[in-house]
Motif scaffolding. Structure first.
Motif, PDB file in Angstrom:
ATOM      1  N   ILE A 153     -29.971  14.377 -28.927  1.00 39.65           N
ATOM      2  CA  ILE A 153     -31.163  13.570 -29.205  1.00 39.65           C
ATOM      3  C   ILE A 153     -31.476  12.654 -28.031  1.00 39.65           C
ATOM      4  O   ILE A 153     -32.631  12.509 -27.612  1.00 39.65           O
ATOM      5  CB  ILE A 153     -30.955  12.761 -30.500  1.00 39.65           C
ATOM      6  N   ALA A 154     -30.433  12.027 -27.470  1.00 41.80           N
ATOM      7  CA  ALA A 154     -30.650  11.147 -26.322  1.00 41.80           C
ATOM      8  C   ALA A 154     -31.193  11.923 -25.128  1.00 41.80           C
ATOM      9  O   ALA A 154     -32.080  11.440 -24.397  1.00 41.80           O
ATOM     10  CB  ALA A 154     -29.345  10.446 -25.958  1.00 41.80           C
ATOM     11  N   GLU A 155     -30.706  13.151 -24.922  1.00 46.52           N
ATOM     12  CA  GLU A 155     -31.209  13.970 -23.816  1.00 46.52           C
ATOM     13  C   GLU A 155     -32.662  14.376 -24.051  1.00 46.52           C
ATOM     14  O   GLU A 155     -33.478  14.393 -23.120  1.00 46.52           O
ATOM     15  CB  GLU A 155     -30.335  15.218 -23.672  1.00 46.52           C
ATOM     16  N   GLU A 156     -33.018  14.670 -25.300  1.00 44.31           N
ATOM     17  CA  GLU A 156     -34.396  15.035 -25.605  1.00 44.31           C
ATOM     18  C   GLU A 156     -35.341  13.852 -25.409  1.00 44.31           C
ATOM     19  O   GLU A 156     -36.450  14.002 -24.879  1.00 44.31           O
ATOM     20  CB  GLU A 156     -34.473  15.538 -27.051  1.00 44.31           C
ATOM     21  N   VAL A 157     -34.898  12.673 -25.814  1.00 41.52           N
ATOM     22  CA  VAL A 157     -35.722  11.478 -25.606  1.00 41.52           C
ATOM     23  C   VAL A 157     -35.933  11.217 -24.119  1.00 41.52           C
ATOM     24  O   VAL A 157     -37.032  10.890 -23.665  1.00 41.52           O
ATOM     25  CB  VAL A 157     -35.066  10.263 -26.299  1.00 41.52           C
TER      26      VAL A 157
ATOM     27  N   ARG B 254     -35.876  13.454 -21.727  1.00 40.74           N
ATOM     28  CA  ARG B 254     -36.746  14.488 -21.173  1.00 40.74           C
ATOM     29  C   ARG B 254     -38.210  14.219 -21.524  1.00 40.74           C
ATOM     30  O   ARG B 254     -39.106  14.369 -20.685  1.00 40.74           O
ATOM     31  CB  ARG B 254     -36.321  15.861 -21.711  1.00 40.74           C
ATOM     32  N   ARG B 255     -38.469  13.791 -22.751  1.00 40.30           N
ATOM     33  CA  ARG B 255     -39.845  13.489 -23.137  1.00 40.30           C
ATOM     34  C   ARG B 255     -40.390  12.291 -22.370  1.00 40.30           C
ATOM     35  O   ARG B 255     -41.570  12.262 -22.003  1.00 40.30           O
ATOM     36  CB  ARG B 255     -39.906  13.210 -24.636  1.00 40.30           C
ATOM     37  N   THR B 256     -39.534  11.325 -22.128  1.00 40.26           N
ATOM     38  CA  THR B 256     -39.964  10.161 -21.341  1.00 40.26           C
ATOM     39  C   THR B 256     -40.361  10.575 -19.930  1.00 40.26           C
ATOM     40  O   THR B 256     -41.367  10.108 -19.375  1.00 40.26           O
ATOM     41  CB  THR B 256     -38.851   9.113 -21.298  1.00 40.26           C
ATOM     42  N   GLU B 257     -39.575  11.474 -19.320  1.00 38.79           N
ATOM     43  CA  GLU B 257     -39.904  11.950 -17.974  1.00 38.79           C
ATOM     44  C   GLU B 257     -41.208  12.740 -17.983  1.00 38.79           C
ATOM     45  O   GLU B 257     -42.035  12.600 -17.058  1.00 38.79           O
ATOM     46  CB  GLU B 257     -38.762  12.815 -17.447  1.00 38.79           C
ATOM     47  N   LEU B 258     -41.433  13.562 -19.010  1.00 37.48           N
ATOM     48  CA  LEU B 258     -42.685  14.331 -19.084  1.00 37.48           C
ATOM     49  C   LEU B 258     -43.882  13.416 -19.263  1.00 37.48           C
ATOM     50  O   LEU B 258     -44.946  13.628 -18.652  1.00 37.48           O
ATOM     51  CB  LEU B 258     -42.611  15.333 -20.235  1.00 37.48           C
ATOM     52  N   ASP B 259     -43.746  12.370 -20.098  1.00 32.92           N
ATOM     53  CA  ASP B 259     -44.850  11.435 -20.308  1.00 32.92           C
ATOM     54  C   ASP B 259     -45.194  10.680 -19.033  1.00 32.92           C
ATOM     55  O   ASP B 259     -46.363  10.510 -18.675  1.00 32.92           O
ATOM     56  CB  ASP B 259     -44.498  10.438 -21.417  1.00 32.92           C
TER      57      ASP B 259
ATOM     58  N   ARG C  48     -32.491   5.130 -30.234  1.00 41.01           N
ATOM     59  CA  ARG C  48     -32.833   6.361 -29.504  1.00 41.01           C
ATOM     60  C   ARG C  48     -32.832   7.570 -30.428  1.00 41.01           C
ATOM     61  O   ARG C  48     -33.633   8.494 -30.252  1.00 41.01           O
ATOM     62  CB  ARG C  48     -31.833   6.559 -28.369  1.00 41.01           C
ATOM     63  N   GLN C  49     -31.937   7.578 -31.406  1.00 45.69           N
ATOM     64  CA  GLN C  49     -31.935   8.687 -32.358  1.00 45.69           C
ATOM     65  C   GLN C  49     -33.216   8.720 -33.190  1.00 45.69           C
ATOM     66  O   GLN C  49     -33.718   9.793 -33.526  1.00 45.69           O
ATOM     67  CB  GLN C  49     -30.716   8.565 -33.280  1.00 45.69           C
ATOM     68  N   GLN C  50     -33.752   7.538 -33.527  1.00 45.35           N
ATOM     69  CA  GLN C  50     -34.980   7.453 -34.308  1.00 45.35           C
ATOM     70  C   GLN C  50     -36.235   7.533 -33.443  1.00 45.35           C
ATOM     71  O   GLN C  50     -37.339   7.385 -33.966  1.00 45.35           O
ATOM     72  CB  GLN C  50     -34.979   6.149 -35.103  1.00 45.35           C
TER      73      GLN C  50
END
Length: 427
Positions: free
Chosen positions: A390-394, A396-401, A191-193
């Motif tokens: 980083i996990a929260e950003e991933v 959030r991006r998944t929800e936006l996609d 998830r960090q990567q």
């Protein structure tokens, strides 16, 4: 005869309903007590009727008969037969109850009162333990201090099977902890990567592994059973000390004879804390449950817990702390016996891990030798916060996609161009 029962009539008329006025009652009573041989005392001017919390103005039948019998219109008001019938109608005054006598205590063969006569015992767990202590104290003719020690040791020995089962479940849990930690670390790194494919892969492996790993409840239920015995025994001794049982006040040891009080020398609480530290130190489960932690940090935690138990033991009676010490001594001996190789092999207490997982963990450790494990507490804290961001950003991006994908499927197809329409072509 009328003068003999006159005070009774006055009291019964006095504390009745307030439907009659003061003057009328006084007149009726004064006319009813006409002197026969000598004049009687007139009612005191302070005589009155007080009405308390009553909304019913109906005169009771007994009082109505008393007023009717004492009225001057009755020609035979002073006849003894009417007075006798009136007293029979009102009823006799009850006798004063007898005071309870001294409580008779049942004495045992050693001359001490039994716990059942003192209000202890019974068929609850605490009562059964109290009866067991009394049986050993009387039959073996032991003082209460050695009675508590012997009974606590015997109960702890009888719980040896529970200790073995708990150690077996703990060994299973310790065996799978390295692989569980490895999979969790891999999911975090993916998830960090921002590698969603690897993150989903390790997440599926982690979920499948958690379904097949031993349940935590199977190890806890044996600990809960031993904890119930500990609480019941502690409560039984607390009741005996709070009563107190007189023989407990002289059944201790040379440095503390009264077991119903706290230890003023702090010897028993100190021994209890040291034994608990030895119990944690001899057991290797603490190091196995925290494989990535520093040994000195684990030792510091065990010392802090032991110091907290010492401070807690100061506030308990000597009999309770003595029971804890006896139980701790037997527990330390049992753990030393179960740590022997032959005994561990017989009871299947050996920690077995997968060679593949061990190799992977060794490879990861060699890869991170360059300073990640040598970070201090504050650096590890900052690293954990960065990982969480980083996990929260991933996420959030998944929800936006996913939201953009659903919106593209519902809305009409947008018109596209081969060139940028915002820029004009050069003619």
């Amino acid at each position: 005869m009328f003068r003999k029962h006159l005070p009774v009539l006055q009291r019964r008329v006095r504390f009745t309903s307030g439907a009659f006025q003061k003057g009328k009652i006084t007149q009726n009573v004064s006319q009813a007590i006409v002197p026969v041989h000598q004049p009687l005392l007139q009612p005191h001017p302070s005589f009155c009727i007080v009405r308390h919390a009553s909304t019913n103005s109906v005169v009771p039948p007994i009082i109505a008969k008393a007023i009717e019998a004492s009225s001057p219109q009755s020609s035979d008001a002073l006849q003894s037969s009417n007075i006798q019938s009136l007293i029979e109608t009102i009823g006799p005054i009850p006798e004063a109850p007898n005071l309870p006598g001294p409580k008779v205590l049942e004495l045992l063969s050693n001359g001490e009162p039994s716990l059942s006569s003192l209000g202890l015992g019974g068929y609850y767990p605490t009562g059964i333990l109290q009866q067991l202590l009394e049986l050993v104290h009387v039959s073996a003719d032991l003082p209460w201090g050695w009675t508590i020690v012997s009974v606590a040791a015997a109960i702890r020995i009888l719980c040896f099977k529970l200790v073995v089962r708990q150690r077996q479940e703990s060994a299973k849990m310790v065996s799978v902890m390295p692989q569980l930690t490895f999979l969790q670390q891999k999911v975090l790194e993916a998830r960090q990567q921002n590698d969603m494919f690897q993150a989903a892969k390790y997440a599926r492996e982690l979920s499948s592994f958690q379904e097949n790993m031993p349940s935590l409840f199977s190890s806890l239920k044996y600990g809960v059973a031993q904890g119930a015995i500990l609480i019941s025994f502690t409560q039984a001794l607390r009741q005996m000390c709070n009563l107190p049982v007189e023989s407990l006040q002289t059944g201790g040891f040379s440095f503390m004879m009264d077991l119903t009080l706290r230890d003023p020398t702090y010897i028993l609480p100190l021994i209890n804390g040291l034994l608990f530290y030895l119990h944690l130190a001899f057991g290797k489960e603490m190091h196995a449950l925290f494989p990535g932690k520093s040994p000195w940090l684990i030792q510091l935690g065990m010392g802090g817990v032991s110091a907290g138990l010492f401070l807690l033991s100061i506030n308990f009676q000597g009999a309770i702390v003595l029971y804890w010490i006896s139980s701790q001594v037997v527990t330390v001996v049992q753990h030393r016996i179960l740590s022997m190789p032959k005994v561990k092999k017989y009871y299947k207490l050996e920690v077995s891990g997968s060679p593949t997982v061990a190799a992977m963990l060794k490879k990861e450790a060699d890869k991170k030798k360059s300073g990640v494990q040598n970070l201090g507490f504050y650096a590890r804290f900052k690293e954990g916060r960065a990982n969480n961001r980083i996990a929260e950003e991933v996420r959030r991006r998944t929800e936006l996609d996913s939201a953009a994908f659903e919106r593209a499927g519902r809305e009409p197809i947008r018109k596209t161009y081969k060139y940028d329409i915002t820029k004009q072509k050069n003619k």
